[in-house]
Design a protein around this motif. Structure first.
Motif, PDB file in Angstrom:
ATOM      1  N   ALA A  40       0.807  -1.221   0.000  1.00  0.00           N
ATOM      2  CA  ALA A  40       0.000   0.000   0.000  1.00  0.00           C
ATOM      3  C   ALA A  40       0.842   1.273   0.000  1.00  0.00           C
ATOM      4  O   ALA A  40       0.426   2.297  -0.533  1.00  0.00           O
ATOM      5  CB  ALA A  40      -0.934   0.011   1.211  1.00  0.00           C
ATOM      6  N   LEU A  41       2.040   1.201   0.620  1.00  0.00           N
ATOM      7  CA  LEU A  41       2.788   2.437   0.861  1.00  0.00           C
ATOM      8  C   LEU A  41       4.274   2.334   0.563  1.00  0.00           C
ATOM      9  O   LEU A  41       4.780   3.015  -0.320  1.00  0.00           O
ATOM     10  CB  LEU A  41       2.593   2.858   2.328  1.00  0.00           C
ATOM     11  N   THR A  42       4.992   1.491   1.301  1.00  0.00           N
ATOM     12  CA  THR A  42       6.444   1.658   1.331  1.00  0.00           C
ATOM     13  C   THR A  42       7.148   1.230   0.051  1.00  0.00           C
ATOM     14  O   THR A  42       8.280   1.661  -0.195  1.00  0.00           O
ATOM     15  CB  THR A  42       7.059   0.919   2.534  1.00  0.00           C
ATOM     16  N   GLU A  43       6.507   0.392  -0.777  1.00  0.00           N
ATOM     17  CA  GLU A  43       7.098   0.056  -2.073  1.00  0.00           C
ATOM     18  C   GLU A  43       6.775   1.107  -3.128  1.00  0.00           C
ATOM     19  O   GLU A  43       7.304   1.037  -4.244  1.00  0.00           O
ATOM     20  CB  GLU A  43       6.601  -1.321  -2.545  1.00  0.00           C
ATOM     21  N   ARG A  44       5.982   2.098  -2.756  1.00  0.00           N
ATOM     22  CA  ARG A  44       5.532   3.101  -3.728  1.00  0.00           C
ATOM     23  C   ARG A  44       6.093   4.493  -3.465  1.00  0.00           C
ATOM     24  O   ARG A  44       5.845   5.406  -4.252  1.00  0.00           O
ATOM     25  CB  ARG A  44       3.999   3.142  -3.719  1.00  0.00           C
ATOM     26  N   VAL A  45       6.823   4.649  -2.367  1.00  0.00           N
ATOM     27  CA  VAL A  45       7.414   5.943  -2.026  1.00  0.00           C
ATOM     28  C   VAL A  45       8.868   5.714  -1.607  1.00  0.00           C
ATOM     29  O   VAL A  45       9.226   4.606  -1.196  1.00  0.00           O
ATOM     30  CB  VAL A  45       6.636   6.656  -0.893  1.00  0.00           C
ATOM     31  N   PRO A  46       9.720   6.750  -1.675  1.00  0.00           N
ATOM     32  CA  PRO A  46      11.152   6.564  -1.404  1.00  0.00           C
ATOM     33  C   PRO A  46      11.542   6.638   0.069  1.00  0.00           C
ATOM     34  O   PRO A  46      12.411   7.422   0.453  1.00  0.00           O
ATOM     35  CB  PRO A  46      11.793   7.683  -2.222  1.00  0.00           C
ATOM     36  N   ILE A  47      10.895   5.816   0.921  1.00  0.00           N
ATOM     37  CA  ILE A  47      11.346   5.689   2.302  1.00  0.00           C
ATOM     38  C   ILE A  47      12.550   4.745   2.311  1.00  0.00           C
ATOM     39  O   ILE A  47      12.455   3.619   1.807  1.00  0.00           O
ATOM     40  CB  ILE A  47      10.240   5.128   3.207  1.00  0.00           C
TER      41      ILE A  47
END
Length: 228
Positions: A91-98
């Motif tokens: 949902a999130l961490t594979e889609r944003v550069p964290i």
């Protein structure tokens, strides 16, 4: 601390709960990064939190300074779709550069006892958190703190066995850790939560009630959960 620190806030829809959750996470992140250069947030699994994370993907956040933790995890393989970390990644961490080093997941595949010890040691060096996001189950549990289960008072993460819903083995943050933030958000959505929510508001001694009473907590509800 106590009831005066808990606010029950009703929204018009589940989508509105998710939208407000995303807004609050973003606001907390910007405050924390401005104050001390990083944002430490405990995340929850579940449909409504995941919808909120999906909304965050489209916002211009300072992702390099986000540090993410989990309120609980299931003792399953790392790539099991029932893992909270796996769902949050999709949902999130594979889609944003964290940065991957900023993703502080519970190593639950190591077994409940070992994972709890390792996570307790990790978060001891990181607390306090800036924001803690939680859900509530139909029995009034939150994280993996279940009714009738004893929780040790002197550790921050604890093993859970014989959970009343599968899988039976889990790792959960304890009240000692869940108190370590200036605010908590508890999301309660769906008609299946209505009975437990009503019991909580009548004063029932549920795990979610004990966690909410640890400090300032906002409970974001949709109409199906809130009822009349």
């Amino acid at each position: 601390m106590g009831e005066q620190m808990i606010r029950f806030i009703r929204f018009d829809s589940t989508g509105a709960v998710a939208e407000e959750t995303a807004r609050r996470i973003s606001a907390a992140a910007r405050r924390a990064i401005a104050l001390r250069g990083r944002f430490l947030c405990v995340l929850a699994g579940g449909r409504t939190p995941l919808t909120a994370y999906d909304r965050l993907v489209h916002q211009p956040e300072d992702w390099a300074h986000w540090h993410l933790f989990l309120g609980d995890e299931r003792c399953l393989a790392p790539d099991d779709p029932e893992r909270n970390s796996r769902a949050i990644a999709s949902a999130l961490t594979e889609r944003v550069p964290i940065p991957s080093v900023n993703l502080h997941w519970i190593p639950a595949e190591a077994g409940a006892e070992s994972a709890a010890r390792r996570y307790d040691a990790l978060i001891a060096t990181q607390m306090p958190f800036d924001l803690i996001l939680l859900g509530m189950g139909e029995d009034g549990h939150t994280a993996s703190l279940f009714p009738g289960h004893e929780t040790p008072a002197d550790v921050r993460a604890a093993p859970v066995h014989e959970a009343p819903k599968p899988p039976p083995d889990r790792v959960t943050l304890t009240p000692l850790a869940l108190a370590a933030a200036p605010e908590r958000l508890i999301l309660v959505t769906g008609a299946g939560k209505r009975e437990a929510l009503a019991a909580w508001r009548r004063g029932a001694d549920l795990p979610v009630a004990r966690v909410a009473a640890l400090g300032r907590t906002d409970v974001l509800m949709d109409p199906d959960a809130a009822g009349d």
